[in-house]
Motif scaffolding. Sequence first.
Motif, short mmCIF file in Angstrom:
data_model
loop_
_atom_site.label_atom_id
_atom_site.label_comp_id
_atom_site.label_asym_id
_atom_site.label_seq_id
_atom_site.Cartn_x
_atom_site.Cartn_y
_atom_site.Cartn_z
N THR A 32 -11.60 3.57 11.36
CA THR A 32 -10.73 2.72 10.55
C THR A 32 -9.30 3.25 10.64
OG1 THR A 32 -11.08 4.04 8.55
CG2 THR A 32 -12.57 2.17 8.90
N VAL A 33 -8.34 2.40 10.31
CA VAL A 33 -6.93 2.79 10.26
C VAL A 33 -6.42 2.57 8.84
CG1 VAL A 33 -4.59 2.20 11.02
CG2 VAL A 33 -6.45 2.32 12.70
N VAL A 34 -5.82 3.61 8.26
CA VAL A 34 -5.28 3.53 6.90
C VAL A 34 -3.75 3.57 6.98
CG1 VAL A 34 -5.18 4.59 4.62
CG2 VAL A 34 -7.31 4.64 5.93
N ILE A 35 -3.11 2.63 6.29
CA ILE A 35 -1.65 2.49 6.32
C ILE A 35 -1.09 2.81 4.94
CG2 ILE A 35 0.27 0.91 6.74
CD1 ILE A 35 -1.92 -0.80 8.33
N GLY A 36 -0.22 3.81 4.87
CA GLY A 36 0.42 4.16 3.60
C GLY A 36 1.62 3.26 3.36
N THR A 37 1.70 2.65 2.18
CA THR A 37 2.76 1.67 1.91
C THR A 37 3.71 2.17 0.82
OG1 THR A 37 1.29 0.47 0.38
CG2 THR A 37 1.34 -0.25 2.69
N TYR A 47 4.36 -5.89 3.16
CA TYR A 47 4.50 -5.81 4.61
C TYR A 47 3.33 -5.04 5.23
CZ TYR A 47 6.87 -4.94 9.12
OH TYR A 47 7.20 -4.87 10.46
N GLY A 48 2.92 -3.97 4.56
CA GLY A 48 1.81 -3.17 5.07
C GLY A 48 0.52 -3.97 5.18
N GLN A 49 0.34 -4.92 4.27
CA GLN A 49 -0.85 -5.78 4.35
C GLN A 49 -0.83 -6.61 5.63
OE1 GLN A 49 -0.77 -7.98 0.68
NE2 GLN A 49 -1.07 -6.17 -0.59
N GLY A 50 0.38 -7.02 6.03
CA GLY A 50 0.50 -7.77 7.28
C GLY A 50 0.11 -6.94 8.48
N ILE A 51 0.54 -5.67 8.50
CA ILE A 51 0.17 -4.78 9.60
C ILE A 51 -1.34 -4.60 9.64
CG2 ILE A 51 0.40 -2.47 10.58
CD1 ILE A 51 3.08 -2.21 9.18
N ALA A 52 -1.93 -4.37 8.48
CA ALA A 52 -3.38 -4.17 8.41
C ALA A 52 -4.13 -5.39 8.92
CB ALA A 52 -3.80 -3.85 6.97
N SER A 53 -3.66 -6.57 8.56
CA SER A 53 -4.31 -7.81 9.00
C SER A 53 -4.22 -7.98 10.51
CB SER A 53 -3.66 -9.00 8.29
OG SER A 53 -4.21 -10.22 8.74
N VAL A 54 -3.05 -7.69 11.07
CA VAL A 54 -2.86 -7.84 12.52
C VAL A 54 -3.72 -6.83 13.29
CG1 VAL A 54 -1.20 -7.45 14.40
CG2 VAL A 54 -0.58 -8.90 12.46
N ILE A 55 -3.76 -5.59 12.82
CA ILE A 55 -4.58 -4.57 13.49
C ILE A 55 -6.05 -4.95 13.44
CG2 ILE A 55 -5.38 -2.18 13.36
CD1 ILE A 55 -2.58 -1.38 12.45
N SER A 56 -6.52 -5.37 12.27
CA SER A 56 -7.93 -5.74 12.12
C SER A 56 -8.30 -6.90 13.03
CB SER A 56 -8.23 -6.11 10.66
OG SER A 56 -8.02 -5.01 9.80
N ALA A 57 -7.41 -7.89 13.11
CA ALA A 57 -7.72 -9.11 13.87
C ALA A 57 -7.51 -8.97 15.37
CB ALA A 57 -6.86 -10.27 13.35
N HIS A 58 -6.51 -8.18 15.79
CA HIS A 58 -6.13 -8.19 17.20
C HIS A 58 -6.32 -6.86 17.94
CE1 HIS A 58 -4.52 -12.19 16.61
NE2 HIS A 58 -3.88 -11.75 15.53
N VAL A 59 -6.53 -5.78 17.20
CA VAL A 59 -6.79 -4.49 17.85
C VAL A 59 -8.28 -4.17 17.79
CG1 VAL A 59 -6.23 -2.02 17.84
CG2 VAL A 59 -4.45 -3.69 17.32
N GLY A 60 -8.94 -4.75 16.80
CA GLY A 60 -10.39 -4.57 16.73
C GLY A 60 -10.82 -3.34 15.96
N VAL A 61 -9.92 -2.78 15.17
CA VAL A 61 -10.25 -1.64 14.30
C VAL A 61 -9.98 -2.07 12.86
CG1 VAL A 61 -9.75 0.75 13.70
CG2 VAL A 61 -9.61 0.02 16.08
N PRO A 62 -10.95 -1.94 11.96
CA PRO A 62 -10.70 -2.31 10.56
C PRO A 62 -9.54 -1.49 10.00
CG PRO A 62 -13.04 -1.94 10.95
CD PRO A 62 -12.32 -1.46 12.18
N ALA A 63 -8.59 -2.16 9.38
CA ALA A 63 -7.42 -1.47 8.82
C ALA A 63 -7.24 -1.85 7.36
CB ALA A 63 -6.16 -1.84 9.61
N SER A 64 -6.74 -0.91 6.58
CA SER A 64 -6.51 -1.15 5.15
C SER A 64 -5.23 -0.44 4.73
CB SER A 64 -7.69 -0.63 4.32
OG SER A 64 -7.84 0.77 4.50
N THR A 65 -4.73 -0.81 3.56
CA THR A 65 -3.52 -0.17 3.03
C THR A 65 -3.87 0.76 1.89
OG1 THR A 65 -3.09 -1.99 1.49
CG2 THR A 65 -2.07 -2.12 3.67
N GLN A 66 -3.00 1.74 1.69
CA GLN A 66 -3.14 2.67 0.57
C GLN A 66 -1.82 2.73 -0.17
OE1 GLN A 66 -4.94 6.57 1.36
NE2 GLN A 66 -3.34 7.53 0.11
#
Length: 329
Positions: A32-37, A47-66
Amino acid sequence: MIRRSFIGLGLALLAGTTALAQEADRSGWPGTVVIGTASPGGTHAIYGQGIASVISAHVGVPASTQQTQGPTQNLVLVHGGRIDIGLTTMGPAYEAMQGELDLDPGTAYDDIRALFPMYVTPFQAAALERSGITSVSDLAGKTVGAGPRGGTGGTYWARWFEALDLSVDVQNGPLGDQTSQLADGRLDAVTTAAGLPIAAFSELETLAPTVFFGLSAEEIGKLKATVPYAEEFTIPAGTYSAQKEDISTLAMWNVAFTNSEMSESLAYEIVKAVFENHDEMVATHASAAETLLENVTQNGFMPYHPGAVRYYREQGIDLPEAVIPAEMK
């Protein structure tokens, strides 16, 4: 029949080889990828939620924000390997690289690596119309919320009040909570730094008549000498419903970053996904309209991750020598 069988076998082998190559390319990728906001109410959180959404959808790794205290704490968390990606402004990033970070003085953060530019963050302030406060100089002797201590606003406004010889009672806390306290009369004003429009400020003016302001020409001249990584900026009239005129102020660029331990292939895919799905980023927050390849060179000192450098070179971007990591020189 036989010829078709061999062709089918060849295609199957090719597909298997491609799959294996893709799997090998993902070696070292986290599950998983965790993004600090930042705190709720600020632009980083959205904005961090947007990054998490793009990574999850287009990189194929579940991403979330903290949620964090903001740019300064994100540097500490990424440096310590506690999150994968952080969002910061150029001021705290510069200080971290110099070993002058407020939260970790004496430690030179030579392992942080930029991924992509986000947007420019203007410094701005708000007060209720009934208070009569319309400028930074009016904040002398007042109680002012400056956002989280680890945020850009919380870090710089306190310094700037001192540099401007203003005695201000600075209170730290989540931006959304502080705008509520302002509306309730528990604070005299709120100062912050965030991408436009700031959600907490937009909500504030629905609660009570509000005045928004920045810095005077004299204040900008005095402060700019102390922050070479800041630039003069104009907040356009109409950014908020109550804002009838342009507001002059200072601003700093934001950058998404990681550390040198991230896989080159993962960094490449993240950067590629963000720029090639720009519309999805903008749909999350309007400030992402500035997340453009032409703004990659707004970062003039923080080394880019090798994966990011590879993508930018493919796009024909000539990066300054200062942002090329040592291992690629």
